[in-house]
Design an enzyme around this catalytic site. Structure first.
Site, mmCIF file in Angstrom:
data_model
loop_
_atom_site.group_PDB
_atom_site.id
_atom_site.type_symbol
_atom_site.label_atom_id
_atom_site.label_comp_id
_atom_site.label_asym_id
_atom_site.label_seq_id
_atom_site.Cartn_x
_atom_site.Cartn_y
_atom_site.Cartn_z
ATOM 1 N N GLY A 267 6.726 0.097 5.929
ATOM 2 C CA GLY A 267 6.921 -1.351 6.013
ATOM 3 C C GLY A 267 6.602 -2.067 4.714
ATOM 4 N N MET A 269 3.397 -2.139 1.158
ATOM 5 C CA MET A 269 2.279 -1.458 0.493
ATOM 6 C C MET A 269 1.405 -2.464 -0.252
ATOM 7 S SD MET A 269 0.746 1.312 -0.105
ATOM 8 C CE MET A 269 -0.792 1.253 -1.020
ATOM 9 N N GLU A 270 0.088 -2.283 -0.082
ATOM 10 C CA GLU A 270 -0.889 -3.282 -0.522
ATOM 11 C C GLU A 270 -1.355 -3.130 -1.965
ATOM 12 O OE1 GLU A 270 -1.507 -0.792 1.777
ATOM 13 O OE2 GLU A 270 -3.526 0.016 1.495
ATOM 14 N N HIS A 303 -0.974 -8.382 7.002
ATOM 15 C CA HIS A 303 -1.595 -7.055 6.947
ATOM 16 C C HIS A 303 -1.839 -6.628 5.491
ATOM 17 C CE1 HIS A 303 -2.240 -2.828 8.369
ATOM 18 N NE2 HIS A 303 -1.755 -2.547 7.176
ATOM 19 N N GLU A 304 -0.798 -6.712 4.690
ATOM 20 C CA GLU A 304 -0.938 -6.265 3.286
ATOM 21 C C GLU A 304 -1.914 -7.167 2.544
ATOM 22 O OE1 GLU A 304 0.174 -3.417 3.012
ATOM 23 O OE2 GLU A 304 1.558 -3.487 4.701
ATOM 24 N N HIS A 307 -5.492 -6.309 3.291
ATOM 25 C CA HIS A 307 -5.952 -5.082 2.624
ATOM 26 C C HIS A 307 -6.660 -5.386 1.312
ATOM 27 C CE1 HIS A 307 -4.767 -1.549 4.828
ATOM 28 N NE2 HIS A 307 -3.473 -1.763 4.777
HETATM 29 N N1 TRP Z 1 -0.802 1.361 3.248
HETATM 30 C C1 TRP Z 1 0.466 0.970 3.796
HETATM 31 C C2 TRP Z 1 0.138 -0.014 4.894
HETATM 32 O O1 TRP Z 1 -0.292 0.321 5.931
HETATM 33 C C3 TRP Z 1 1.253 2.124 4.340
HETATM 34 C C4 TRP Z 1 2.261 2.733 3.427
HETATM 35 C C5 TRP Z 1 3.196 2.094 2.736
HETATM 36 C C6 TRP Z 1 2.518 4.108 3.203
HETATM 37 N N2 TRP Z 1 4.002 2.990 2.088
HETATM 38 C C7 TRP Z 1 3.606 4.208 2.356
HETATM 39 C C8 TRP Z 1 1.925 5.262 3.653
HETATM 40 C C9 TRP Z 1 4.124 5.432 1.961
HETATM 41 C C10 TRP Z 1 2.434 6.491 3.253
HETATM 42 C C11 TRP Z 1 3.525 6.585 2.402
HETATM 43 O O2 TRP Z 1 0.201 -1.164 4.738
HETATM 44 ZN ZN ZN Z 2 -2.087 -0.900 6.078
#
Ligand code: TRP
Ligand code: ZN
Length: 883
Positions: A267, A269-270, A303-304, A307
């Site tokens: 979805g 990435m933070e 959510h992001e 984080h």
């Molecule tokens: N940390 C991300 C989230 O939960 C998850 C995530 C994004 C992820 N891209 C990824 C995990 C690629 C594994 C591989 O918000």
């Molecule tokens: Zn997360």
């Protein structure tokens, strides 16, 4: 992808601190189409906390072509280092030194979407969990935290160059190129690194923090999507304010950036200061986006953002601690969404999801604890258990100590561990310290897999005016532990005792709800001064992630549906009533007996349809029958056809018997909505969901007017929620008049939206989920469509994923061709994108739940997959464990 040998299993118990630390990381990333050069200068020193630290430095690195290697400016002789498929070993290292490496990488060929890759017109990165090692040689583990300085150089056709932190310098280079240098003052692990180079447009805004600091907010998208950023920006500002108000967390850098990318494995990435989003989780506009997607954008943006504290400022020591950041952050975003919309609706939605999908995971071959003890490939552990069950566990902590102490524990956790990489135990220790509570038994929630069963009986002793609840808990075997090995859980059960005169007072101060804490296998709770036999309302608000059973009668369910004062349990009573009746009908179907719908469900629905409750979303949820997936999860052996047939039957019966009532609801809601301009507000979302649900029932009941309603909605609606709802009604309408309309409707829909990739994905998904016969052939055709692209995860999920996980009758066709189709695609995708391939495989892994014939067919396809030479670790681990 390739595998040298059998993949290795990594164990939590083997954790060791790193032998070396990297204080500073300086990167020069020179992007040239065809070949990109990455130079890194690492200030390394031996870890003073490791007494027997080795003098050999072992760095991670995959698919890198090493061009140069220097220590303290001197080229390293060949006999000092060794390069393997995924490591670089350097012998005889000093206590402190600077390592410089130069590597060549090929982002254009990187279809795994991990590391640095190209997506349409831009270059971007995805480093969590172990993708940084595809960019340069590094200690790619979260307990190595470093201060990053990043210089990006690229052609002027990529005018936007971004990385974490603050822009410190930029300039032009000869030959139509330019560069930008970024510095991130916060030490971070490599998984939070990010860079972007592209031709992007930007939406600018700002946020003033509680301390009066002004933060620049920037959302980068392709030019054509500039009109779809408002909702994400509004959500971001709401999230920033909420985190200050509810957790006392202020943003730290002076700039916060979001970039939208079309090719993305998950979805969002933070990455520190530079969140990267799947376009599906950031772009939104009324004409192109459903209400559901609007809510998802709000939730994922929050959510992001959250984080930044729960994950970035305080991060994970190792990947076994993944739920430390994910469980806590899901809990935070869930509470945020509850505050932005309707709290009970949010709770019902997340619990339905948990009980359907996470419970299934927890009883299957890949079941694992929230804190796993081992893994082969960490990418396989971004699971519903880590995320959703992890959030439930955090919620139980708050239930047990109360909101004030929970906030105090959170403050202590952030203060004590700021800048550190820590464990789940550290989080719980903070909660334990502020509350003075012993959390030892509670840790079983983190260490034991499986969904506990809670069997409850009630006993009324009229002579003593006493009511007793007898509880028995047990947890079925999971791959890592037998039932006998499992220790009892500490289960908080929120209870009320419902009577005709309202809920009975349960405490001396007159409270009508009490949280009982179960700690033993068997336990009895006694309530005194109970004048009449009550109906117990158990596990209110779903106070623990367990499977509760109580010998309720069908009339008890009807009673609780109208009398329970807990909104969640009113909904749940309706679900339990429907489940009980539908399970009986599946049994009748199996025996070939005629199906008759019990009047209690019709009457209960009639009462809800007459309810003037202003929370229309809640009414819609109560009127939604348990899904096929949920009924399958509850079954011992899944009768795919029976469950599908029965659910269709019940929908048709309700649609016919309550046609008048559904018609009134449909008309009233339509009128109310036609007076308003589209807004993704809780009120309107509720109205639309109730209206479209009523339409679906009218269609299911084959009401003569229903087809024209659908047609009108398709032709006139100005929002994607109504359009997709109507499209789904039409696609699943088995009447010949409806089928005749489908080809033209699909074609004109496509003509209208072909330039909106996310809308085309909706169009794909609706077709892939159509449950009428011929699904496999339809999906195979969709894969031939000009816009289908197997390298794009959103397309794969919309077509193959939707078909295999949300179109049970077609996927599970008797001849097994659905299974073969999935295996074929997993094998193809494994070469391109192992993470996506591995997730796609999940439906086949549930083979043990089906009839013998289906088991054999499913298993045969799984065996075919495992037998593929050079399978990725990702797919190998999942397939192996399922067999
Ligand atoms: N940390 C991300 C989230 O939960 C998850 C995530 C994004 C992820 N891209 C990824 C995990 C690629 C594994 C591989 O918000
Ligand atoms: Zn997360």
């Amino acid at each position: 992808m390739f595998r040298d040998s059998q993949p290795r299993t990594i164990y939590l118990k083997d954790y060791r601190q790193p032998d070396f630390l990297i204080d500073h990381t300086e990167l020069y990333i020179n992007i040239h189409p065809g070949q990109t050069r990455v130079t890194s200068m690492l200030q390394i020193r031996r870890n003073p906390n490791v007494a027997d630290a080795s003098s050999t430095l072992v760095l991670h690195g995959q698919q890198l072509e090493l061009l140069n290697i220097r220590i303290d400016g001197v080229e390293l002789p060949k006999n000092r280092y060794r390069v393997t498929a995924d490591e670089l070993h350097i012998d005889d290292c000093d206590a402190a030194f600077t390592l410089e490496t130069e590597v060549l990488i090929h982002p254009e060929k990187n279809t795994s979407l991990e590391g640095l890759y190209r997506s349409r017109t831009m270059y971007c990165t995805q480093c969590e969990a172990e993708g940084f090692r595809k960019i340069t040689y590094y200690l790619d583990r979260p307990d190595v935290m470093s201060e990053f300085t990043t210089t990006i150089e690229a052609d002027n056709e990529f005018p936007v160059l971004l990385s974490n932190g603050n822009l410190v310098a930029q300039g032009q280079v000869e030959g139509g190129r330019h560069w930008a240098k970024w510095h991130d003052p916060f030490r971070k692990p490599s998984y939070l690194f990010a860079l972007v180079a592209g031709d992007l447009a930007v939406v600018d805004d700002s946020f003033t923090t509680c301390k009066g600091r002004e933060i620049k907010l920037r959302i980068f998208v392709e030019e054509k999507d500039l009109n779809k950023c408002d909702h994400a920006m509004r959500s971001l500002k709401n999230a920033m304010r909420w985190d200050e108000d509810v957790y006392g967390r202020e943003y730290d850098l002076d700039i916060f950036m979001i970039v939208a990318v079309d090719d993305f494995n998950m979805g969002a990435m933070e990455n520190k200061g530079l969140n990267i989003f799947n376009t599906s989780c950031v772009l939104a506009a009324p004409e192109t986006t459903t209400d559901f997607a609007f809510q998802r954008v709000e939730g994922v943006v929050a959510h992001e953002y959250f984080h930044n504290w729960s994950g970035n400022r305080v991060t994970c020591r190792d990947w076994f601690q993944l739920s430390l950041k994910e469980g806590f952050t899901v809990f935070r975003d869930s509470e945020f969404s509850a505050d932005m919309g309707s709290r009970t609706v949010k709770r019902v939605e997340e619990v339905s999801w948990l009980r359907t999908a996470q419970f299934a995971e927890d009883s299957g071959p890949t079941a694992h604890p929230v804190q796993p003890a081992s893994f082969m490939e960490i990418s396989n552990f971004y699971t519903l258990t880590i995320y959703e069950k992890g959030a439930e566990v955090v919620r139980m902590v708050r239930t047990l100590i109360g909101p004030e102490l929970f906030r105090a524990g959170s403050d202590l956790y952030f203060e004590r561990h700021d800048g550190q990489a820590v464990t789940i135990e550290d989080f719980v220790a903070a909660m334990s310290e502020v509350s003075g509570r012993d959390f030892n038994q509670f840790m079983n929630w983190y260490r034991q897999a499986g969904t506990p069963r809670l069997d409850v009986r009630g006993e009324y002793l009229a002579d003593k005016q006493q009511y007793q609840l007898h509880f028995h808990q047990h947890c079925p075997a999971t791959p890592e532990a037998t039932e006998a090995e499992k220790q009892p859980f500490l289960i908080p059960v929120a209870v009320g005792l419902v009577t005709d005169n309202g809920d009975l007072p349960l405490t001396t101060d007159g409270k009508t709800e009490q949280v009982i804490e179960l700690t033993d296998t068997d336990q009895t709770i006694v309530f005194n001064n109970v004048p009449v036999q009550p109906v117990p309302s158990l596990l209110r608000g779903f106070s623990a992630p367990v499977k509760l059973s109580f010998p309720y009668s069908l009339d008890d369910y009807s009673y609780l549906m109208s009398h329970d004062t807990d909104g969640f349990n009113r909904w749940d009573a309706g679900q339990r009533l429907a489940v009980a009746l539908m399970q009986q009908l599946v049994e009748d179907y199996r025996k070939g007996a005629p199906l008759v719908l019990d009047n209690r469900l019709v009457n209960a629905f009639a009462a809800v349809l007459a309810d003037a409750n202003p929370d229309k979303a809640m009414l819609a949820l109560i009127l939604t029958l348990p899904t096929e997936a949920y009924l399958s999860e509850l079954a011992d052996t899944v009768d795919v056809d029976g469950i599908h047939y029965v659910r269709q039957f019940v929908r048709a019966e309700l649609g016919q018997q309550l046609a008048q009532e559904f018609m009134v609801v449909y008309r009233t809601a339509s009128e109310a909505l036609s007076a308003m301009e589209y807004q993704p507000s809780a009120e309107q979302i509720g109205l639309r969901s109730l209206k479209n649900l009523a339409l679906a029932y009218l269609v299911a009941g084959r009401h003569t007017d229903s087809l024209s309603f659908t047609e009108h909605l398709l032709a006139d609606s100005a929002n994607m929620t109504d359009t997709i709802a109507a499209l789904n009604c039409l696609l699943n309408d088995s009447r010949d008049e409806a089928k005749a309309l489908v080809p033209d409707v699909l074609e004109s829909f496509y003509q209208k939206w072909q330039h909106e990739s996310l809308v085309v994905n909706q169009w794909f998904q609706s077709q892939a989920m159509c449950s009428l016969p011929g699904g496999l052939e339809r999906v195979q055709q969709l894969m031939e469509h000009e816009t289908f692209d197997i390298k794009n995860p959103n397309k794969v999920r919309a077509v193959i994923g939707a078909f295999c996980s949300a179109n049970a009758v077609n996927f599970h066709r008797q001849d097994g061709l659905g299974y073969q189709f999935l295996a074929d695609n997993v094998i193809t995708l494994d070469r391109l994108n192992p993470q996506v391939a591995s997730r796609l495989l999940a439906p086949l892994c549930k083979w043990r739940r089906y009839s013998n014939e289906r088991q054999q067919l499913m298993k045969a396809q799984l065996e075919r997959v495992v037998a593929v030479p050079d399978l990725s670790k990702d797919v190998y681990e999942i397939a192996r464990k399922s067999l």
